[in-house]
Design an enzyme around this catalytic site. Structure first.
Site, PDB file in Angstrom:
ATOM      1  N   SER A   1      15.409  14.714   1.352  1.00 21.79           N
ATOM      2  CA  SER A   1      16.445  13.724   1.631  1.00 21.79           C
ATOM      3  C   SER A   1      15.862  12.487   2.316  1.00 21.79           C
ATOM      4  CB  SER A   1      17.507  14.321   2.550  1.00 21.79           C
ATOM      5  OG  SER A   1      18.506  13.351   2.820  1.00 21.79           O
TER       6      SER A   1
ATOM      7  N   ARG B   1       0.836  -1.208   0.000  1.00 25.10           N
ATOM      8  CA  ARG B   1       0.000   0.000   0.000  1.00 25.10           C
ATOM      9  C   ARG B   1       0.869   1.256   0.000  1.00 25.10           C
ATOM     10  NH1 ARG B   1      -2.400  -4.000  -0.770  1.00 25.10           N
ATOM     11  NH2 ARG B   1      -4.502  -4.546  -0.088  1.00 25.10           N
TER      12      ARG B   1
ATOM     13  N   GLU C   1       2.140   1.653  -3.441  1.00 23.01           N
ATOM     14  CA  GLU C   1       1.055   2.169  -4.277  1.00 23.01           C
ATOM     15  C   GLU C   1       0.906   3.682  -4.089  1.00 23.01           C
ATOM     16  OE1 GLU C   1      -2.745  -0.264  -4.674  1.00 23.01           O
ATOM     17  OE2 GLU C   1      -3.539   1.533  -3.728  1.00 23.01           O
TER      18      GLU C   1
END
Lengths: 146, 146, 146, 146, 146, 146, 146, 146, 146, 146
Positions: free
Chosen positions: F113, F87, F90
């Protein structure tokens, strides 16, 4: 006119004239599998076959040279997705090592050529459902030592 | 004892007793291609065939259950490398769309089953070099609409 | 007019006339899942269904032949990314071996056909949030030995 | 004892005692699909279910904690190869966009959860060949805007 | 007009009118992250938000329907290359298992939803160099057993 | 004793003593996310922290040096499969370009960073289901020209 | 006019006017490596540099904004093929772990920034064949703990 | 004793004796980068250097032959993941075509050799943060025509 | 006119004038393999050769500069599919480690250059079937230590 | 004893007795390239050659059968990484289409066999640096039509 243009032209004419690959094959005196592959741009025609294809289908003259060109044989999908083609890929995956065992037991160390090669498709009628019979015929090539 | 152990045991015995797949096939009453695939762990045996294999080869008793287990059919190389197996993959790549055209012209929209399926290897003697004849026989499955 | 052209035409008409897949399905007498897949070019129509689709949607005549053509079924993403489709892929990954165990325990060694196959989507109302009920129905195909 | 050790122990006992997943499921009061997935290490058990599994199967005590651990859910093959599992992958590939159309038409913009989710396998007897009926049931989750 | 056309139109207008995502977000009453994702075609707008976007930006009327369409969410690069996006991917790779440990310790077996989800970006001023503060907020979804 | 050995030792002790990451973090005076990543071998400890970890957990002395070693940070799956981690992947795929737009609008051309970086996980209680709040805090690094 | 259009325009002008990257660099007061990367669309220009580039090369006015846009930095080939670029990739593969050892021994746990970074190419004349001297200069960023 | 065994032995001794790569390099009269790569098994030593390494580190005699063997240079990750090494890969991706332009402008059509090649790492002290200076020096090889 | 345009122009003229690569090679005083690669855009011509090619083939003047440009050498298929090219790839796979053993035994630690390199194709007549004789000639480059 | 065991035994003996591939080749009456490939397990020996290898090297008797077994020819890296082998891969990539043009111009439509095939390595002394001369000799196989 390149091989792709010829393929598209053949599909259009085939649809328009309602032709089958079998009829085209008969008209040019070759088998349906080979003729289809030549029309899809995966084999080169001799001048004689190219002439017959152009005349039977009514292709433009420029198609003749394209049909005679030596093809670059490539395919889009390393693992094919269309179910009909995937099943053949699956057979190679599942039975590849089996075929290696059986072929090399019968012939010795070597391979079945995919170049000096032919293939046919037959329909086997069967009350429980017709069957596809696919026959591959390739020259056995023994490994050379030197 | 799992399928892999049985495969290794069979290879060891086959080498030691100098047996062929053909001889093993004959002893259990199945074809050489199918028996080889079962011995390589890619098909499950009926109890009868498993009994015959165990007894003909002199396998340990535990091999029987492993031979009857339903296999998980996987292969290591998405694109096979051994030349004998690659040539078959190449045939699927080069002729896949051709076979789709020809099979679907003869049978309608559907596929050749790789499950309700058999295969054989024959040697065709030829003065210019013997030929491998590989025959695939699969039930045609038409697509359903609903 | 090829299948892709027809798909685009259908989407345009569907939007313009504010139609649902359910309404289209009802008009042609098939289920919504199957009709959608045929409109997306992933199944071929019988002549009767093609006629009804063309007439109900007001598609150009050339669409009929394209709807009846046998599709080449391919997809772009080996691992799908859209979250709705990925979740289905995830289910296959997480529960694939579980389903193999359970199906083969109930049916024996073989597979569920994806060809002799149908599928439906239902809405299950639920106060904690409605639920999607997806049903796959495929013929069991036992492995053959030979 | 980790989840993998427990899975191997369960397979050994299941074989030795000739148990089915269905019998194990009944003994612990859960469904066969879920119990199988927990035994394969793809779901975590509540303490109650873990206790019942350990006692019914005669697993070592250390198995209880392993059964209750939260699993890392991974699978080996991005594109599955075993034919039973591949057919499910093929269904996702062929019908994924169709299901997106149909589900989102019925429910709005969102997805079917693979977490708040259950699944079952039924056998549908049929004179032409029994059919596998696979039902997925997942909560619909609408996309949020913010 | 599809989602891609709308995205291009928005970029052109945004440049011409020298607008910021923040200003667009304020005008439509949503957050900058969500509005940007909707303008990039990765979320669907309600009718109200679509109306406001069209009117604030002076988009053609046809943009409204496209903004309301349910998107297919895909991305080009499985492993992103642009350094800003790659660093996020690297965080998922390096800290993914850490987050699984910490989230599941706090919440139990389950996941953070990426659907019932929101996200924000803040600037933290710092004399040694300003810092990006990225906050993800997703509903915890416990795994179900059945 | 390498980092992997230490990780395994820590998991064993944590289970045996029924400790939480939170308790370990408190004992060594760092946050739970950072301590977990160090215990998983993805960050190096200062001597002081390594001493505290060894003493609090009762690790063998050789663990200290391993905890202080600079890790090689790698992960197994280019596309993660465990649902909790997927997830997050995604989110990077769906919202990556959105975050690039929003961050670069607020900060200029540069990146967040992943080295001068920290992260935290909080639980937001909510009657409709608790929510995971994940906060990433990284220094903005502007691109240099030369 | 986007960055790609500008790149094409610059190549056309550079060829027509027979300019070198070195001459362009000198004209705008930056180094040849950086200017080339900006012209290839991989870095953004300040307004001052963009003005100079447009005026020196005689680019259309619209090029200025495109040169100032923040680029999305992507490349086509995960493993580069052009021999000059592949050799650099090979150096990273062969010497990557070596550089990690040496850099972290000299600087502690951390990385060399690719953002706060510059690079130059010099020619070292040598009777046995001139040598390319490539210098990378990046800020060392220590890992943070928290 | 193969190269991998030698590498492991060197790491163990280096840790035990608290040696640096710099000290080892000095002892054998080569640079730190080259010596590290030889100790990691990525370069072969001359007999003289191998003797010195064995004697300085107190390696078993069998190490000498292994250090002199010609290595097979391979790496595990086509796209490296450790942040220090990934940044170098990113530099090749982002600046590869730039370097091709600049190098070939200065030298003509050809490449920088990765074989007739050396490399060094220096520390550049800087109040804003020290900098890593990495210098690659490779013979220019012009393409041949024939 | 870029290299691709020139390649297409050359193929058209070659077909129209029924020329062979051998004839073109002779006309410009280079070998057939090198000339073909230059015409396919994989090598750059000197001004003299470019002039001869343009004049012999009757190419447009703009072709000269394109022929002299330094090519970016890339290929589409990491694993080639055309059978003629695949067989060469197979040779590298099957015999690569063998060639490493034999070359390094004869020459020491180093490689055969693919830059300071030439290649030729000869036909060896043979009653059992003519043979292709392919000769690669590359400078040996010894690894440098430093 | 399988092929891998034999390969390891040969390497150990070769090192111990300080033999060259050339000496082994001479002793068994085959070429160095072929003998090396057989010793690396990539070709099968005739009984005569296997006998000579076993006797010359002092291999255990069981090695004979392994040397005569038909190998499965596979390689680990689809894209080789060792610089010596990569350069050969690069030659196939850069010059593959060129070789297709030149070979098919000389021989017609077909391929160079990698089965009925031999290869040799020669050293060409040269004051500017010795050269590797690699000669591939394969039977031309014309495509068949049917």
């Amino acid at each position: 006119m390149n091989k792709l243009d010829v393929t598209e032209a053949i599909f259009a004419i085939k649809k328009e004239k309602d032709l089958t690959w079998e009829a085209i094959a008969e008209a040019v005196g070759m088998t349906d599998v080979w003729v289809t592959s030549a029309c899809l741009g995966m084999n080169s025609c001799t001048e004689e076959v190219a002439d017959k294809l152009v005349s039977f289908l009514g292709l433009p003259d420029a198609a003749k040279a394209a049909l005679m060109e030596y093809p670059t044989k490539t395919w889009d999908q390393a693992i094919p997705q269309d179910p009909l083609i995937y099943r053949l890929y699956e057979v190679v995956g599942v039975y590849g090592p089996t075929l290696k065992e059986v072929i090399q037991e019968k012939f010795g160390d070597g391979i079945m050529s995919a170049i000096d090669f032919s293939m046919s498709v037959e329909k086997e009628e069967n009350p429980k459902g017709d069957r596809v019979v696919l026959t591959l015929n390739g020259k056995f090539l023994p490994y050379k030592s030197w």
